[in-house]
Design a protein around this motif. Sequence first.
Motif, PDB file in Angstrom:
ATOM      1  N   LEU A   1       0.784  -1.230   0.000  1.00  0.00           N
ATOM      2  CA  LEU A   1       0.000   0.000   0.000  1.00  0.00           C
ATOM      3  C   LEU A   1       0.817   1.281   0.000  1.00  0.00           C
ATOM      4  N   SER A   2       2.089   1.212   0.331  1.00  0.00           N
ATOM      5  CA  SER A   2       2.863   2.449   0.435  1.00  0.00           C
ATOM      6  C   SER A   2       4.280   2.256  -0.081  1.00  0.00           C
ATOM      7  N   GLU A   3       4.887   3.383  -0.437  1.00  0.00           N
ATOM      8  CA  GLU A   3       6.269   3.369  -0.924  1.00  0.00           C
ATOM      9  C   GLU A   3       7.200   2.771   0.128  1.00  0.00           C
ATOM     10  N   GLU A   4       8.180   2.058  -0.350  1.00  0.00           N
ATOM     11  CA  GLU A   4       9.240   1.489   0.491  1.00  0.00           C
ATOM     12  C   GLU A   4       8.715   0.572   1.587  1.00  0.00           C
ATOM     13  N   THR A   5       7.562  -0.059   1.348  1.00  0.00           N
ATOM     14  CA  THR A   5       7.067  -1.040   2.316  1.00  0.00           C
ATOM     15  C   THR A   5       8.077  -2.176   2.417  1.00  0.00           C
ATOM     16  N   ARG A   6       8.343  -2.580   3.631  1.00  0.00           N
ATOM     17  CA  ARG A   6       9.301  -3.668   3.880  1.00  0.00           C
ATOM     18  C   ARG A   6       8.722  -4.541   4.987  1.00  0.00           C
ATOM     19  N   PHE A   7       8.796  -5.864   4.777  1.00  0.00           N
ATOM     20  CA  PHE A   7       8.303  -6.777   5.806  1.00  0.00           C
ATOM     21  C   PHE A   7       9.168  -8.019   5.849  1.00  0.00           C
ATOM     22  N   LEU A   8       9.184  -8.646   7.016  1.00  0.00           N
ATOM     23  CA  LEU A   8       9.899  -9.902   7.206  1.00  0.00           C
ATOM     24  C   LEU A   8       8.904 -11.040   7.138  1.00  0.00           C
ATOM     25  N   GLU A   9       9.331 -12.159   6.568  1.00  0.00           N
ATOM     26  CA  GLU A   9       8.514 -13.365   6.512  1.00  0.00           C
ATOM     27  C   GLU A   9       9.301 -14.491   7.169  1.00  0.00           C
ATOM     28  N   VAL A  10       8.669 -15.181   8.092  1.00  0.00           N
ATOM     29  CA  VAL A  10       9.268 -16.337   8.753  1.00  0.00           C
ATOM     30  C   VAL A  10       8.313 -17.498   8.557  1.00  0.00           C
ATOM     31  N   LYS A  11       8.826 -18.624   8.104  1.00  0.00           N
ATOM     32  CA  LYS A  11       7.975 -19.805   7.957  1.00  0.00           C
ATOM     33  C   LYS A  11       8.788 -21.048   8.252  1.00  0.00           C
ATOM     34  N   ASN A  12       8.074 -22.124   8.542  1.00  0.00           N
ATOM     35  CA  ASN A  12       8.750 -23.374   8.836  1.00  0.00           C
ATOM     36  C   ASN A  12       9.320 -23.961   7.541  1.00  0.00           C
ATOM     37  N   GLY A  13      10.346 -24.730   7.664  1.00  0.00           N
ATOM     38  CA  GLY A  13      11.000 -25.364   6.528  1.00  0.00           C
ATOM     39  C   GLY A  13      11.118 -26.848   6.792  1.00  0.00           C
ATOM     40  N   PRO A  14      11.825 -27.549   5.955  1.00  0.00           N
ATOM     41  CA  PRO A  14      12.574 -27.026   4.814  1.00  0.00           C
ATOM     42  C   PRO A  14      11.651 -26.634   3.665  1.00  0.00           C
ATOM     43  N   TYR A  15      12.138 -25.706   2.820  1.00  0.00           N
ATOM     44  CA  TYR A  15      11.382 -25.241   1.660  1.00  0.00           C
ATOM     45  C   TYR A  15      11.639 -26.194   0.501  1.00  0.00           C
ATOM     46  N   LEU A  16      10.581 -26.722  -0.063  1.00  0.00           N
ATOM     47  CA  LEU A  16      10.686 -27.711  -1.139  1.00  0.00           C
ATOM     48  C   LEU A  16      10.389 -27.125  -2.507  1.00  0.00           C
ATOM     49  N   GLY A  17      10.252 -25.810  -2.589  1.00  0.00           N
ATOM     50  CA  GLY A  17       9.962 -25.147  -3.850  1.00  0.00           C
ATOM     51  C   GLY A  17       8.491 -24.816  -3.985  1.00  0.00           C
ATOM     52  N   ALA A  18       8.193 -23.834  -4.832  1.00  0.00           N
ATOM     53  CA  ALA A  18       6.823 -23.338  -4.990  1.00  0.00           C
ATOM     54  C   ALA A  18       5.869 -24.428  -5.457  1.00  0.00           C
ATOM     55  N   GLU A  19       6.315 -25.285  -6.363  1.00  0.00           N
ATOM     56  CA  GLU A  19       5.449 -26.335  -6.914  1.00  0.00           C
ATOM     57  C   GLU A  19       4.934 -27.274  -5.815  1.00  0.00           C
ATOM     58  N   ALA A  20       5.793 -27.646  -4.891  1.00  0.00           N
ATOM     59  CA  ALA A  20       5.418 -28.576  -3.818  1.00  0.00           C
ATOM     60  C   ALA A  20       4.746 -27.851  -2.647  1.00  0.00           C
ATOM     61  N   ASP A  21       5.029 -26.563  -2.491  1.00  0.00           N
ATOM     62  CA  ASP A  21       4.643 -25.843  -1.275  1.00  0.00           C
ATOM     63  C   ASP A  21       3.277 -25.178  -1.325  1.00  0.00           C
ATOM     64  N   ARG A  22       2.825 -24.735  -2.513  1.00  0.00           N
ATOM     65  CA  ARG A  22       1.598 -23.928  -2.528  1.00  0.00           C
ATOM     66  C   ARG A  22       0.865 -24.046  -3.855  1.00  0.00           C
ATOM     67  N   PHE A  23      -0.376 -23.529  -3.837  1.00  0.00           N
ATOM     68  CA  PHE A  23      -1.154 -23.398  -5.078  1.00  0.00           C
ATOM     69  C   PHE A  23      -1.886 -22.061  -5.040  1.00  0.00           C
ATOM     70  N   ARG A  24      -2.140 -21.508  -6.206  1.00  0.00           N
ATOM     71  CA  ARG A  24      -2.859 -20.243  -6.312  1.00  0.00           C
ATOM     72  C   ARG A  24      -4.340 -20.477  -6.065  1.00  0.00           C
ATOM     73  N   LEU A  25      -4.960 -19.602  -5.281  1.00  0.00           N
ATOM     74  CA  LEU A  25      -6.381 -19.741  -4.994  1.00  0.00           C
ATOM     75  C   LEU A  25      -7.222 -19.440  -6.226  1.00  0.00           C
ATOM     76  N   PHE A  26      -6.785 -18.473  -7.007  1.00  0.00           N
ATOM     77  CA  PHE A  26      -7.552 -18.049  -8.177  1.00  0.00           C
ATOM     78  C   PHE A  26      -6.596 -17.941  -9.364  1.00  0.00           C
ATOM     79  N   GLN A  27      -6.967 -18.527 -10.477  1.00  0.00           N
ATOM     80  CA  GLN A  27      -6.112 -18.495 -11.680  1.00  0.00           C
ATOM     81  C   GLN A  27      -6.533 -17.406 -12.622  1.00  0.00           C
TER      82      GLN A  27
END
Length: 142
Positions: free
Chosen positions: A116-142
């Motif tokens: 929503l604003s210029e220079e927005t910065r955020f940290l993301e923390v999630k559990n791993g290990p990360y197996l790549g986008a294909e294995a990890d998630r799917f888009r809700l809407f195509q």
Amino acid sequence: MKKTILMREIKSENGDLLAIHIAANAPAKDGSEFYCKDDDFIQLASHQYPPGKIFAAHQHKEVDRKVTLTQEVLFVQKGALLAAIFDLEKKMIESFTLHQGDLIVLLKGGHGFTVLSEETRFLEVKNGPYLGAEADRFRLFQ
């Protein structure tokens, strides 16, 4: 005047806890306050103690854990994000703004964000290990 919500749980219509939003100005309780259940894949706690409190030095043991779901924490360092929270059936439950200093724990369902604003910065923390986008998630809407 709109009331600022300091800490709240976002639940689906059937009661599933989807997310926990903690505003930057949420008051801390004395001692430790845990926001997640013991069986969540990610844990979050707030700690407030007087000067001199000692936490004994420690190291965590290797423990086999079965992780079947990625859960995330976002912390807005600067700027603002519009957050949209969805239930397990892809229905949007709520949208709201995350401001500088706000934190959100994403436990179940889906989510999306708009900067929503210029220079927005955020940290993301999630559990791993990360197996790549294909294995990890799917888009809700195509």
